[in-house]
Design an enzyme around this catalytic site. Structure first.
Site, PDB file in Angstrom:
ATOM      1  N   HIS A 349       0.828  -1.210   0.000  1.00  0.00           N
ATOM      2  CA  HIS A 349       0.000   0.000   0.000  1.00  0.00           C
ATOM      3  C   HIS A 349       0.860   1.256   0.000  1.00  0.00           C
ATOM      4  O   HIS A 349       1.913   1.303   0.655  1.00  0.00           O
ATOM      5  CB  HIS A 349      -0.870   0.056   1.259  1.00  0.00           C
ATOM      6  CG  HIS A 349      -2.044  -0.867   1.244  1.00  0.00           C
ATOM      7  ND1 HIS A 349      -1.909  -2.239   1.311  1.00  0.00           N
ATOM      8  CD2 HIS A 349      -3.376  -0.608   1.198  1.00  0.00           C
ATOM      9  CE1 HIS A 349      -3.122  -2.776   1.309  1.00  0.00           C
ATOM     10  NE2 HIS A 349      -4.025  -1.813   1.239  1.00  0.00           N
ATOM     11  N   ASN A 380       8.017  -4.121   3.568  1.00  0.00           N
ATOM     12  CA  ASN A 380       6.614  -3.807   3.774  1.00  0.00           C
ATOM     13  C   ASN A 380       6.148  -4.167   5.180  1.00  0.00           C
ATOM     14  O   ASN A 380       5.473  -3.373   5.848  1.00  0.00           O
ATOM     15  CB  ASN A 380       5.777  -4.551   2.727  1.00  0.00           C
ATOM     16  CG  ASN A 380       4.294  -4.264   2.854  1.00  0.00           C
ATOM     17  OD1 ASN A 380       3.871  -3.138   3.120  1.00  0.00           O
ATOM     18  ND2 ASN A 380       3.486  -5.296   2.678  1.00  0.00           N
ATOM     19  N   ASP A 479      14.735  18.116   0.358  1.00  0.00           N
ATOM     20  CA  ASP A 479      15.569  18.605  -0.732  1.00  0.00           C
ATOM     21  C   ASP A 479      16.255  17.449  -1.457  1.00  0.00           C
ATOM     22  O   ASP A 479      16.333  17.437  -2.701  1.00  0.00           O
ATOM     23  CB  ASP A 479      16.608  19.574  -0.165  1.00  0.00           C
ATOM     24  CG  ASP A 479      17.296  20.383  -1.255  1.00  0.00           C
ATOM     25  OD1 ASP A 479      16.620  20.729  -2.233  1.00  0.00           O
ATOM     26  OD2 ASP A 479      18.508  20.644  -1.123  1.00  0.00           O
ATOM     27  N   GLU A 482      13.699  15.630  -3.619  1.00  0.00           N
ATOM     28  CA  GLU A 482      13.422  16.418  -4.815  1.00  0.00           C
ATOM     29  C   GLU A 482      14.513  16.227  -5.861  1.00  0.00           C
ATOM     30  O   GLU A 482      14.221  16.153  -7.065  1.00  0.00           O
ATOM     31  CB  GLU A 482      13.316  17.901  -4.454  1.00  0.00           C
ATOM     32  CG  GLU A 482      12.020  18.296  -3.757  1.00  0.00           C
ATOM     33  CD  GLU A 482      11.907  19.789  -3.568  1.00  0.00           C
ATOM     34  OE1 GLU A 482      10.783  20.306  -3.641  1.00  0.00           O
ATOM     35  OE2 GLU A 482      12.946  20.447  -3.350  1.00  0.00           O
TER      36      GLU A 482
END
Length: 509
Positions: A349, A380, A479, A482
């Site tokens: 999920h 998981n 950061d 990204e």
């Protein structure tokens, strides 16, 4: 006019015409004599002719307005038309319910999930039936009966303008013990729901009435009746009505789909996803309980975002109903519940089942395959589970949390070793999985409350079976995430605060 009178008038006309013909056929001398004799009668004759003309005019009007036997033409009902018009105008101004459902027309006697056509339209039943037994408390021959954590909801919308009032009757089935239920509403065609009013506790076995008022800014609404107690009692419902108007009480907020507090994508759209077919690998989907960017070629989401508060956490058990997402375009490959079978990876999920336990519908929404990624089993079941549990602990301690999770790359290590894709190469196995948590004390005006001191947890983990079970071992900055994903994360946060937050690394405590 009577038929005998009409016939008499007609005969007088013929007599007048005949008399005129005889007069003009006489010799001149005789005409002169006759003229003298009849001059005295002209005035009376003229009066008679006027009367005859009027009688004939009445005859013509009467004949035209009466259907003659054997005449194939349509009758003209002047008086009836006026009466009919008045009736229509009266009915146009008469007020009545926008929806009336008495559960008499449908028939469903088993508790399996299904759609039942009732007199008002199709309704979705979950752990619900139409009850016609002596133990069912009802006003007619049937009533709605709901057990466990079941629901019965409209599978269609009704048009509304402003506020509406909902009324219905309820009672315990048979001699069952007390139970509780709630009314929920959706103004975006069932994508998401909000509770209307307060929960209702049921202790009586005689029908009682409940009234709710809701408002919408979208022009349509649908309702769910949800049984919410943890017990095994059954509850009957009957005489469901929705009428226009109603006064909202101060603690009732209008139902709205305008983005704001608690919106799942309040903090931004990291990849600029859109619900357009040309964005097949960055396809925005709103599942009501979370939002996501789906990647058709990878067969997984790029990212999923959601909000968690105490109202999202309840008694609902795990649904385990993995299934394809019917909202995908029809010509796209459909990942199914068996697509991961034998792959060595879990159906992992993004938005977890445990974050959506307030209702059955919320929990079931998390089992759509568009919410899954191939996740290494130990990753998981241990590392990720620990982070999810910690998130819910934060919520139960009085916080609300905005979450965004994603994955990237290819080549994860599951129980069968390194694998780049599964399901005949229709699903790419990511090599990294990341998550960001923005944590706020419970409150309002969430964006305005975020500042440089707001706690943010960011982790970036390898998708491997051999991982550290402590999520704190993978702490990083927004950061850094990204940089590897090429997304702009948390871009709705005020600029000054965001510049500070994306560089922070949490302590993990």
């Amino acid at each position: 006019m009577a038929a005998s009178e009409t016939l008499l008038a007609f005969r007088l006309l013929l007599f007048s015409i005949f008399a005129g013909v005889r007069y003009h056929s006489m010799p001149k001398k005789r005409k002169k004599q006759k003229k003298q004799k009849t001059q005295k009668k002209n005035q009376g004759l003229s009066s008679i002719l006027i009367i005859v003309i009027l009688i004939l005019a009445a005859f013509a009007v009467t004949t035209c307005s009466r259907r003659i036997p054997g005449d194939p033409g349509k009758p003209v009902h002047t008086a009836k038309k006026k009466s009919h018009r008045k009736k229509n105008n009266k009915s146009a101004t008469r007020t009545g319910p926008l929806l009336a459902e008495d559960f008499e027309a449908g028939n469903k006697t088993n508790y399996n999930n299904g759609v039942v056509t009732l007199s008002s339209g199709p309704w979705k039943f979950k752990d619900a039936v139409t009850g016609a037994l002596d133990e069912d408390h009802k006003t007619g021959s049937q009533a709605l009966r709901i057990r466990d954590n079941g629901t019965a909801g409209m599978n269609f919308d009704i048009a509304v303008n402003g506020t509406v009032t909902v009324s219905l009757k309820y009672a315990l089935y048979g001699a069952d013990e007390s139970g509780s239920w709630e009314l929920w509403a959706s103004v975006n065609r069932g994508q998401s729901y909000v509770r209307i009013g307060v929960p209702v506790t049921v202790t009586a076995t005689t029908l009682r009435s409940a009234v709710f008022t809701a408002a919408t800014s979208t022009g349509t609404i649908r309702f769910d009746i949800r049984k919410t107690d943890k017990g095994s009692s059954r509850i009957n419902f009957d005489v469901f009505r929705v009428t226009a108007g109603g006064q909202l009480t101060p603690d009732v907020k209008p139902v709205s789909t305008v983005s704001g507090d608690d919106d799942n994508m309040l903090l931004g759209n990291p990849s600029g996803a859109a619900s357009s077919l040309v964005m097949a690998n960055n396809y925005l989907m709103d599942k009501g309980y979370y939002k996501l960017s789906y990647n058709r070629d990878r067969g997984t989401p790029n990212w999923v975002c959601w909000h968690v508060s105490r109202k999202d956490l309840g008694p609902m058990s795990r649904a385990n109903d993995f299934r394809p997402d019917a909202d995908l375009p029809v010509d796209w490959y459909q990942v199914t519940q068996s697509s991961y079978m034998g792959s060595g990876f879990d159906r992992g999920h993004n938005c977890p089942s445990g974050d959506r336990t307030a209702s059955r519908e919320a929990n079931e929404a998390t089992f759509l395959m568009t919410n899954m990624i191939p996740q290494a089993p130990n990753h998981n079941q241990h590392l990720w589970k620990n982070l999810e549990d910690y998130t819910r602990e934060l919520v139960m301690d009085g916080n609300e949390v905005y979450v965004i999770m994603g994955s990237y790359g290819s080549g994860g290590v599951g129980s069968k070793g390194l694998t780049k894709s599964i399901d005949h190469s229709n699903i790419v196995v990511p090599d990294h999985i990341w998550k960001i948590l923005v944590i706020l004390p419970e409150g309002n005006n969430d964006l305005q409350r975020i500042n440089k001191h707001t706690r943010i947890i960011a982790v970036n983990t390898p998708n491997k079976n051999e991982v550290n079970t402590r999520w704190s071992a993978y702490l990083t900055t927004v950061d850094d995430i990204e940089r590897v994903t090429h997304y702009k994360l948390l871009d709705k946060i005020p600029v000054a605060a965001r510049q500070e937050l994306i560089k922070k690394i949490d302590t993990g405590e």
